[in-house]
Structures are given as structure tokens and as C-alpha cells.
Design an enzyme around this catalytic site. Structure first.
Site, PDB file in Angstrom:
ATOM      1  N   HIS A 107       0.872  -1.184   0.000  1.00  0.00           N
ATOM      2  CA  HIS A 107       0.000   0.000   0.000  1.00  0.00           C
ATOM      3  C   HIS A 107       0.910   1.236   0.000  1.00  0.00           C
ATOM      4  O   HIS A 107       2.033   1.182   0.513  1.00  0.00           O
ATOM      5  CB  HIS A 107      -0.830  -0.060   1.289  1.00  0.00           C
ATOM      6  CG  HIS A 107      -1.864   1.010   1.445  1.00  0.00           C
ATOM      7  ND1 HIS A 107      -1.565   2.287   1.848  1.00  0.00           N
ATOM      8  CD2 HIS A 107      -3.201   0.971   1.280  1.00  0.00           C
ATOM      9  CE1 HIS A 107      -2.688   2.996   1.927  1.00  0.00           C
ATOM     10  NE2 HIS A 107      -3.698   2.221   1.580  1.00  0.00           N
TER      11      HIS A 107
ATOM     12  N   ASP B 242       3.533  -4.763   7.911  1.00  0.00           N
ATOM     13  CA  ASP B 242       2.311  -3.970   7.841  1.00  0.00           C
ATOM     14  C   ASP B 242       1.125  -4.923   8.023  1.00  0.00           C
ATOM     15  O   ASP B 242       0.767  -5.676   7.122  1.00  0.00           O
ATOM     16  CB  ASP B 242       2.244  -3.265   6.472  1.00  0.00           C
ATOM     17  CG  ASP B 242       0.958  -2.471   6.286  1.00  0.00           C
ATOM     18  OD1 ASP B 242       0.098  -2.513   7.186  1.00  0.00           O
ATOM     19  OD2 ASP B 242       0.818  -1.820   5.232  1.00  0.00           O
TER      20      ASP B 242
ATOM     21  N   GLN C 175      -4.097  -5.124   7.053  1.00  0.00           N
ATOM     22  CA  GLN C 175      -5.169  -5.973   6.520  1.00  0.00           C
ATOM     23  C   GLN C 175      -5.217  -7.329   7.215  1.00  0.00           C
ATOM     24  O   GLN C 175      -6.208  -8.041   7.089  1.00  0.00           O
ATOM     25  CB  GLN C 175      -4.991  -6.188   5.007  1.00  0.00           C
ATOM     26  CG  GLN C 175      -5.144  -4.945   4.171  1.00  0.00           C
ATOM     27  CD  GLN C 175      -6.578  -4.424   4.115  1.00  0.00           C
ATOM     28  OE1 GLN C 175      -7.536  -5.128   4.407  1.00  0.00           O
ATOM     29  NE2 GLN C 175      -6.731  -3.165   3.738  1.00  0.00           N
TER      30      GLN C 175
ATOM     31  N   LYS D 289      -9.891  -0.511  10.747  1.00  0.00           N
ATOM     32  CA  LYS D 289     -10.149  -1.717   9.935  1.00  0.00           C
ATOM     33  C   LYS D 289     -10.511  -2.905  10.819  1.00  0.00           C
ATOM     34  O   LYS D 289     -10.968  -3.923  10.319  1.00  0.00           O
ATOM     35  CB  LYS D 289      -8.929  -2.066   9.077  1.00  0.00           C
ATOM     36  CG  LYS D 289      -8.623  -1.017   8.011  1.00  0.00           C
ATOM     37  CD  LYS D 289      -7.586  -1.518   7.049  1.00  0.00           C
ATOM     38  CE  LYS D 289      -6.820  -0.412   6.371  1.00  0.00           C
ATOM     39  NZ  LYS D 289      -7.539   0.294   5.327  1.00  0.00           N
TER      40      LYS D 289
ATOM     41  N   CYS E  97      -4.726   2.585  -3.570  1.00  0.00           N
ATOM     42  CA  CYS E  97      -3.450   3.063  -3.002  1.00  0.00           C
ATOM     43  C   CYS E  97      -2.351   2.029  -3.201  1.00  0.00           C
ATOM     44  O   CYS E  97      -1.536   1.780  -2.292  1.00  0.00           O
ATOM     45  CB  CYS E  97      -3.585   3.400  -1.519  1.00  0.00           C
ATOM     46  SG  CYS E  97      -4.684   4.754  -1.197  1.00  0.00           S
TER      47      CYS E  97
HETATM   48  N1  PLP Z   1      -1.416  -0.705   4.660  1.00  0.00           N
HETATM   49  C1  PLP Z   1      -2.391  -1.406   4.084  1.00  0.00           C
HETATM   50  C2  PLP Z   1      -2.104  -2.775   3.548  1.00  0.00           C
HETATM   51  C3  PLP Z   1      -3.673  -0.848   3.960  1.00  0.00           C
HETATM   52  O1  PLP Z   1      -4.635  -1.546   3.349  1.00  0.00           O
HETATM   53  C4  PLP Z   1      -3.906   0.444   4.474  1.00  0.00           C
HETATM   54  C5  PLP Z   1      -5.230   1.083   4.317  1.00  0.00           C
HETATM   55  O2  PLP Z   1      -5.982   0.770   3.426  1.00  0.00           O
HETATM   56  C6  PLP Z   1      -2.855   1.113   5.099  1.00  0.00           C
HETATM   57  C7  PLP Z   1      -1.613   0.518   5.174  1.00  0.00           C
HETATM   58  C8  PLP Z   1      -3.037   2.480   5.669  1.00  0.00           C
HETATM   59  O3  PLP Z   1      -3.888   2.462   6.769  1.00  0.00           O
HETATM   60  P1  PLP Z   1      -4.376   3.844   7.409  1.00  0.00           P
HETATM   61  O4  PLP Z   1      -4.880   4.680   6.268  1.00  0.00           O
HETATM   62  O5  PLP Z   1      -5.450   3.442   8.344  1.00  0.00           O
HETATM   63  O6  PLP Z   1      -3.225   4.460   8.086  1.00  0.00           O
END
Ligand code: PLP
Length: 409
Positions: free
Chosen positions: A125, A202, A205, A228, A367
Site C-alpha cells: 500500500h 504492515d 489488513q 479496519k 493506493c
Molecule cells: N497498509 C495497508 C495494507 C492498507 O490496506 C492500508 C489502508 O488501506 C494502510 C496501510 C493504511 O492504513 P491507514 O490509512 O489506516 O493508516
């Protein structure tokens, strides 16, 4: 697995699921972007503002003490949730984006110099790309990339191939927000550690779909985001393995992160406080604590089993639609699916038509533009399932897709 009765009870606990959208019962399949909130979380926030609200830390009055206690208690809950060894390893954040930025600015920036390398995967992401690009622009570090195979799998040994004596960090997602790939991060961490390289995971998800055990993973840094996992926005956590805590410099400067301030000299509190400047998102973190209680009481293993059965059913039903292009078919997949209809219809059109039927899916690049580029598309439609979704909702999605196909024929 949940019984039918349990699923109905769970669904009843999420008030928004009773809503109609465009005269149709809401089918919420945009959980990868953000999940809905159970009444327990909503009530906890409401109750906090109605009868317990005050700022945290330093206050000596009754309400400030209650707020501080409730707010700090969440650190224990998060530590237990991801099996951290101690609560100091938990840094409160506004979400994964902030967590990764903290590692980039407060750990990596002071340590990495021009020519040093970090390894990312093409599944990432943007939240796990852009902060490293800042270091590339500002410090001259080099980003190296690991590509998935044609099915969307990330091969751990492919990370080893990218390692050189300049590699300083591997940063990788545990579940792809686009393809649903469940990445074998444990093997990647082992490989990293064999070469003395720390690894950031990370878990944005994954934390919602499976149990996380940072000690078992032996991970160095891990981020997840509260909204999430059925919690409020602006809540989340960064886990930092104890041995790295002393290597962080302050992130944001301000109240709450200092030891002493004089006109000429400032000393800082120790982490986690050093990394948590300013008045925090108090109600949100309390809400996140309740969300963690909620999924813990249901059981992460049961949640995972339920979602797997919905995933398997969805894959079966998608296989009937030979005109639907499903992107990726990883060995292990969370209930997240990206699809397109080739030249027939744009993902945005699919999403708009499904919305007419009350079905909420996401369309766009999610993203994850490097991954879109790898897949050879600008956008996909994504259906992402959560603990309250059912096989009947898979049927509604499939009916909606069949309708889209007919409309564009
Ligand atoms: N990493 C992954 C894999 C994501 O799907 C997301 C959000 O969609 C993020 C990071 C970023 O999360 P946040 O916008 O809640 O900081």
C-alpha cells in the site's frame, strides 16, 4: 466457525447493517477500506464523552484519572492482542500510516545514509512506500523491490535475492489489500534476521482476519490500524521490539513527550511517550480497546474460519463467471478479491451499478499503484469481506455482477 444464529447475533450488533441503500438491504463489502462498528464500540465512545471525558495524563481530578486509566489500559489490551512482551513496546498511533512514518523518521532517518537499501514488495500500500520515498528523496537511500509471481504470491527467497551488505530494512505487508495474498512474513523475517536485517510488517489488513503473535513472528516493527478492525478512525498502534526502542529519536515535538524543558535544553521521555506528542485521540483509543475486546471474545480463530468459508464460497461462485477477470489466485488468500471485466466495463461503472443494488465495493487503484502497474490495469473493483458477511451476500454480489454484464452486453 460461527453458527447461523451467531452470525445473525453478530450482524444485529452492527446497527448500520440494517440500513437500506437505494431501497436495497446494504451489502457492505468495502471492509478493506474500513470496517463497520459494533454497538459496543459506538456505546463506549458515547459513554466516554457523556460521562467520563477529560484530557489524559497530568490531571489530578477525578475525570482525568478515569480517562487516563481507561486510555492507558488499552495499551495492555493491544499488547495482549498481538502478544507483545511488554506494554512499552506499544506506541499509540492514528493508524498504520503514522506507524510506518514513525519508523521512517524516528528510526530509519537518523541511521540510514545515502546508498543504504531497504526492500519493499510490489504488493505494498502507498502507506508503506511513500514514507520510504521521502528517505530516498532526502537521504539518498535506495528502494529495492520484490515482485509477486503471476498468482500474486510473494516468495520469501525472493527477498533474500535482493539483500546486499547495504540492506538496512525489509518492510512488507502481511496481507495484500488488493489481492488478499497472505504473505509468509515469518519466513521473510527469518531470512532478514539471518543477515542481521530488521523487518517491519504492515498488519493493516491481517490483524482483522487472523491472530497476530509478534513474539512468535520475532518481528521488529509491526503496525495496524484501528478502523479496519471494527474500531474508530484515528486509532492504531506501532509495535517496536524492546531492543529497538532505545534507537528511536523523537517523532513529533510537543506536550507529553518530554522529561524536562528549560529555555536552553530539553530532555525527552522514554518511548512510548517520547513518540506520542500532544493531546492524543483519547476516545478513539478507548474505542479501539473495546473493538479488541469484541474480536477477542468472538475468537480470532473462529473469525478466520468463518471468513475462510465465505472466501471459499466466493471463489466457487466467481468461477461460474467466466467473463470475470479475478486478479491473483494466491496460495493463501484472505477474503479480499479484485476483479475487472476487461474492456466491457470500467471498475468505476461496476461499482456504481452495484451501489444501485445496495452493494458497497471499492473501485480504483486501492493506493497500490505499483501493483496496478504490475497487473497491467489502472484500477480494479474490490470486494473485501469481514466477520459479519455471509454467503448470501456473496450471492447478491454475484447477481449484481451478472446484472452488470447484461447491462454492458
Ligand atoms: N497498509 C495497508 C495494507 C492498507 O490496506 C492500508 C489502508 O488501506 C494502510 C496501510 C493504511 O492504513 P491507514 O490509512 O489506516 O493508516
Amino acid at each position: 466457525m460461527f453458527s447461523m444464529e451467531e452470525i445473525q447475533r453478530i450482524r444485529d450488533e452492527f446497527p448500520i447493517l440494517a440500513r437500506k441503500i437505494n431501497q436495497n438491504q446494504l451489502v457492505y463489502l468495502d471492509n478493506g477500506a474500513s470496517s463497520q462498528k459494533p454497538r459496543q464500540v459506538i456505546d463506549a465512545i458515547d459513554n466516554f464523552y457523556q460521562s467520563e471525558y477529560a484530557n489524559v495524563h497530568r490531571g489530578l481530578h477525578h475525570l482525568s484519572n478515569i480517562a487516563t486509566e481507561k486510555y492507558e489500559e488499552v495499551r495492555n489490551k493491544i499488547a495482549r492482542f498481538i502478544n507483545a512482551k511488554n506494554t512499552d513496546e506499544i506506541i499509540y498511533t492514528s493508524g498504520s500510516t503514522e506507524g510506518i512514518n514513525i519508523v521512517a523518521y524516528s528510526w530509519a532517518w537518523p541511521r540510514l545514509k545515502a546508498g543504504d537499501e531497504i526492500i519493499l514488495s510490489v504488493l505494498e500500500h502507498h502507506a508503506n512506500i511513500v514514507p520510504w520515498n521521502f528517505l530516498r528523496e532526502r537521504s539518498g537511500i535506495v528502494i529495492k523491490w520484490v515482485e509477486p509471481d503471476q498468482f500474486g504470491n510473494l516468495e520469501p527467497l525472493a527477498f533474500q535475492d535482493q539483500i546486499t551488505d547495504k540492506t538496512k530494512l525489509i518492510s512488507v505487508t502481511q496481507v495484500s489489500n488488493v489481492l488478499g495474498t497472505v504473505v509468509d512474513v515469518k519466513s521473510i523475517i527469518e531470512i532478514g534476521h539471518n543477515f542481521g536485517i530488521p523487518v517491519l510488517v504492515d498488519a493493516s489488513q491481517s490483524a482483522v482476519h487472523q491472530a497476530i503473535d509478534v513474539q512468535n513472528l520475532d518481528v521488529d516493527f509491526l503496525v495496524f490500524t484501528g478502523h479496519k478492525i471494527y474500531g474508530p478512525t484515528a486509532s492504531g498502534a506501532l509495535y517496536v521490539k524492546e531492543e529497538h526502542l532505545g534507537n528511536f529519536v523523537p517523532f513529533k515535538g510537543g506536550g507529553d513527550m518530554i522529561d524536562e524543558v528549560t529555555r536552553d535544553h530539553i530532555t525527552y521521555a522514554k518511548p512510548p511517550r517520547m513518540l506520542e506528542a500532544g493531546t492524543p485521540a483519547i476516545a478513539q483509543m478507548i474505542g479501539l480497546g473495546v473493538a479488541i475486546d469484541y474480536v477477542t471474545a468472538l475468537g480470532m480463530n473462529k473469525i478466520q474460519a468463518h471468513e475462510k468459508s465465505v472466501r471459499d464460497y466466493a471463489l466457487e461462485r466467481f468461477a461460474e463467471l467466466n467473463w470475470l477477470k479475478l486478479h491473483g489466485s494466491p496460495k493463501d488468500q484472505a477474503a479480499i478479491f479484485s476483479f475487472t471485466m476487461g474492456e466491457v466495463a470500467h471498475p468505476h461503472d461496476l461499482s456504481t451499478i452495484l451501489d444501485q443494488k445496495g452493494i458497497a465495493v471499492r473501485a480504483g487503484h486501492h493506493c497500490a499503484q505499483p501493483l496496478m502497474n504490475f497487473l497491467g490495469v489502472n484500477a480494479t473493483c474490490r470486494a473485501s469481506f469481514a466477520l459479519y458477511n455471509t454467503k448470501e451476500e456473496v450471492d447478491k454480489l454475484v447477481d449484481g455482477l451478472i446484472l452488470c454484464r447484461k447491462l454492458f452486453d
